[in-house]
Design an enzyme around this catalytic site. Structure first.
Site, short mmCIF file in Angstrom:
data_model
loop_
_atom_site.label_atom_id
_atom_site.label_comp_id
_atom_site.label_asym_id
_atom_site.label_seq_id
_atom_site.Cartn_x
_atom_site.Cartn_y
_atom_site.Cartn_z
CG HIS A 89 -0.44 0.18 2.52
ND1 HIS A 89 -0.17 -0.87 3.38
CD2 HIS A 89 -0.15 1.30 3.22
CE1 HIS A 89 0.27 -0.40 4.54
NE2 HIS A 89 0.30 0.92 4.46
CD1 TRP A 93 -8.19 -0.80 10.51
CD2 TRP A 93 -6.43 -0.48 11.82
NE1 TRP A 93 -7.62 0.40 10.16
CE2 TRP A 93 -6.54 0.63 10.95
CE3 TRP A 93 -5.38 -0.50 12.75
CZ2 TRP A 93 -5.66 1.69 10.97
CZ3 TRP A 93 -4.50 0.57 12.77
CH2 TRP A 93 -4.64 1.64 11.89
CG ASP A 134 0.49 -4.27 2.97
OD1 ASP A 134 0.94 -3.78 1.91
OD2 ASP A 134 -0.16 -3.62 3.80
CG ASN A 151 -5.78 2.31 6.97
OD1 ASN A 151 -5.94 1.20 7.46
ND2 ASN A 151 -4.76 3.08 7.29
CB SER A 173 2.61 1.55 6.64
OG SER A 173 1.37 1.53 7.28
CG ASP A 199 -3.33 -3.35 10.20
OD1 ASP A 199 -3.46 -2.27 10.82
OD2 ASP A 199 -4.28 -3.92 9.65
#
Length: 734
Positions: free
Chosen positions: A98, A226, A234, A340, A668, A685
């Site tokens: 992301h 979450w 990711d 998010n 992140s 996360d």
């Protein structure tokens, strides 16, 4: 009332971690929990013997060399508002999917949908440039607290004090940036307890090497976001380039891969429960330094309003782009970010309530105040807390109005919490207006982000936001913002909105906005860039209705910035006094709130019990990925992955893991390294029960979620057959 705090680099005190010497805490927390997002300098304050017992195999000086102002920690870099990590001497950077989503989006079209199908460059020539992606590599950190505070004249009022501090910071930055290829800033910690001059190198040629299909990079989507258990890949890989002379350069065919001084080799073996790990990164904002009344404002106003607003925006963006393939690509990154933050707001509210965090903070505040009242050194803390309360009371009188105004940032700023600037049409107009006003000032007097040196970055930001612009969605977000502004109470009106839309029905508002967009060249990237150097008079002379509204909105926003400057000046006087008392009362070092600077968190791999009768183990596997597969988003595993997963033993491949790292937004993409400094995972996360960890660390549920680096290697080896990239990463293709 404002004594200078001794510099950490001058006053070294080995930290025996007093919190762990108290028997009562042993009963309440795991023996190896350690909260805190520690600054590089603070690493050397922590007892090296204690760190060794936890599992650190390196001397702390390998993490941070106080003499050089650098160390292994600088292998963690800032990238696109996230964190990344160098993993080779050929400039390869590992981060989250992301975090590089914008680059993937930039090169995606309905005919070549890299968002859906992913991307792999098998040669350096195939790598895709990120036109606005930048990487900042920390170079040196210097404590300048004494210099900054010495610049404050005796008897200065809060406003004069803040002006003097700002002037000194600018002078330090100006002097620092005389060095070639050096970017500098002064970071304030907890509103001015300490100030640090941070020197970094900014690399401008960043190219995408690998991004998995969206079905891997976002596996589980908002359903799993979450939460735990997770099965998300990711991760993504970029490469940093420099000029032929080794210096930062714009993209060119003659550029060569950057060779970092520090990078993290990838661990060959896996993790076990209880293993020691470290999380390095750039957490953005936390609120642990707030007093209880300020935390209550976050709970009862800020997050409640964000949840309401973002829910509306999500519906608008999804509805407007539902039947438009190009529109879906354009809104994808913004929609992802808003989703998010929407769920984050819900988690913050739930976590604050579940942990009774406001009430607990109130009790802690009272204990500190009672102690300070009897302590001559910190007696001023009681009045400082009263001062913070008074500032908050003033802010709350115009809170709803100010919340709406602050949704539209200016220039390269970000809205608090990292949400995208919407509506774009208003953001573009207000930014041009602000730039025109600032450019009329001497360069040294301009606001941050609008100096001559900032103009290139400003232009890049506007180009970046153009890629996220979809007219149908933007107009509807604009209308929603106008309707909210028109519903404000009489004493909190926004003049720009009233002047253009007062008395109009919803249908008339929609029609007026459609006409503004249709008539404005502001949304053409070339026209807009040509206006970056225009004066306020020249902008007004265009008689562009959308630009005119942006100019009027900017006028209201600038007035708010003046009020905020007064509030901030007073808070910056009171907060350090209060926080010094808090630290003295605690009797141990206290990590400052996150502020986007490099931090390290020490942790161990472990599960948790979120509620009665439920215990989560710390690992998930590829078998779990397949168990969730439904063939429909967000649980649609690509066929190639399902095929490779049928190989003997593949189901046991670790995918994600938990640790009790103290993380927040901005972490992140943070490298998770073991005690030897090897990369074992990539943070992406937190668990649902830890969303409100921004307000305080709860060792029972404070868990960060990382993707196991071996899952990335498995995909590259068994699915992508990326032999060359694997060899660069120091991994065997076999």
């Amino acid at each position: 009332m404002n004594p200078t705090l001794p510099s950490a680099s001058r006053t070294r005190r080995p930290l025996a971690l007093a919190a762990f010497a108290l028997p009562v805490l042993f009963a309440a927390v795991p023996a190896y929990a350690l909260d805190g997002k520690w600054t590089p300098a603070q690493v050397l304050d922590i007892d090296a013997r204690w760190l060794k017992r936890q599992g650190l195999k390196l001397p702390p000086s390998a993490l941070w060399d106080d003499t050089r102002g650098t160390g292994l920690l600088t292998g963690a870099v800032s990238i696109s508002g996230c964190t990344g990590a160098f993993v080779s001497d050929t400039g390869l950077i590992v981060t989250n999917h992301h975090c590089l989503f914008g680059v993937v989006q930039e090169h995606s079209t309905p005919a070549r949908d890299l968002i859906t199908h992913g991307f792999l460059a098998r040669t350096q020539a195939e790598e895709l440039p990120g036109s606005t992606t930048r990487v900042e590599i920390p170079k040196r950190f210097t404590d300048v607290t004494a210099q900054v505070l010495a610049a404050v004249p005796a008897g200065a009022d809060p406003a004069a004090r803040l002006r003097a501090i700002d002037a000194k910071q600018k002078a330090l930055v100006s002097e620092c940036q005389r060095q070639p290829d050096t970017k500098c800033k002064v970071a304030a910690f907890d509103d001015g307890v300490t100030y640090t001059l941070i020197e970094s190198i900014e690399l401008r040629d960043i190219r995408l090497v690998y991004a998995p299909p969206r079905a891997i990079g976002e596996y589980g989507g908002e359903i799993d976001n979450w939460s735990w258990p997770r099965h998300t890949g990711d991760f993504a890989i970029a490469r940093a380039y420099v000029g032929a002379d080794g210096r930062p350069a714009d993209r060119a065919e003659t550029n060569r891969p950057y060779a970092p001084e520090f990078f993290f080799p990838i661990a060959k073996d896996g993790l076990d429960e209880g293993d020691f790990v470290m999380v390095l990164g750039y957490p953005g904002v936390t609120w642990r330094a707030l007093i209880a009344e300020e935390m209550r404002e976050r709970r009862e106003r800020f997050f409640v309003r964000r949840e309401d607003l973002f829910g509306e925006w999500i519906a608008i963006l999804e509805r407007a782009s539902a039947d438009d393939a190009a529109g879906k690509i354009a809104v994808a990154a913004n929609l992802k970010g808003i989703h998010n933050r929407y769920k984050n707001a819900q988690g913050q509210i739930a976590g604050l309530d579940r942990g009774r965090m406001v009430d607990k903070q109130g009790a802690q505040d009272e204990a500190v105040a009672a102690w300070a009242a009897t302590n001559a050194t910190h007696a001023g803390a009681v009045a400082a807390r009263d001062g913070l309360r008074a500032v908050l009371a003033e802010r709350e009188r115009s809170w709803e109005r100010d919340f709406l105004l602050n949704l539209v940032p200016m220039g390269t700023d970000s809205v608090a919490g990292g949400i995208p600037p919407l509506p774009k049409g208003l953001y573009f107009g207000a930014t041009l207006a602000h730039n025109a006003i600032e450019r009329a000032k001497p360069d040294a007097a301009r606001a941050s982000g609008f100096t001559d040196a900032d103009q290139g970055k400003l232009r890049d930001r506007l180009r970046s936001e153009q890629r996220n612009y979809f007219a149908a969605a933007d107009r509807r977000v604009f209308a929603a913002l106008v309707r909210r502004a028109l519903a404000l109470p009489a004493d909190q009106r926004i003049a720009a909105v009233d002047a253009h839309f007062a008395g109009k029905s919803p249908a008339q508002i929609d029609a007026a906005i459609d006409a503004m967009y249709a008539a404005s060249p502001l949304l053409d990237i070339d026209t807009r860039e040509a206006l970056l150097g225009a004066s306020t008079e020249a902008l007004e002379a265009r008689r562009d209705p959308l630009l005119a509204f942006g100019i009027a909105w900017n006028r209201d926003l600038r007035a708010l910035r003046e009020r905020e400057r007064d509030w901030n000046a007073r808070a910056a006087l009171y907060r350090p006094v209060w926080r010094r008392a808090v630290a003295a009362h605690a009797g141990k070092p206290v990590a400052p709130d996150a502020n986007g600077t490099l931090r390290i968190s020490f942790a161990h791999v472990q599960g948790y019990a979120p509620r009665d009768g439920v215990t989560y183990t710390p690992f998930t596997t590829l078998a779990g990925v397949l168990e969730k597969h439904t063939g429909r988003e967000p649980f649609d595993v690509p066929e190639a992955v399902r095929r490779a997963a049928q190989a003997p033993g593949a189901g046991a491949q670790r995918v994600n893991f938990l640790a009790d790292g103290d993380t927040s937004g901005g972490n992140s993409g943070s490298p998770v390294i073991d005690g030897r400094g090897r990369l074992v995972g990539i943070n992406f996360d937190r668990v649902w029960e830890n969303v409100a960890g921004d307000f305080g660390f709860n060792p029972a549920v404070s868990r960060n979620i990382s993707v196991d680096i071996r899952y990335l290697l498995w995909l590259l080896r068994d699915v992508e057959r990326a032999d060359g990239l694997l060899r660069e990463l120091g991994a065997s293709p076999d």
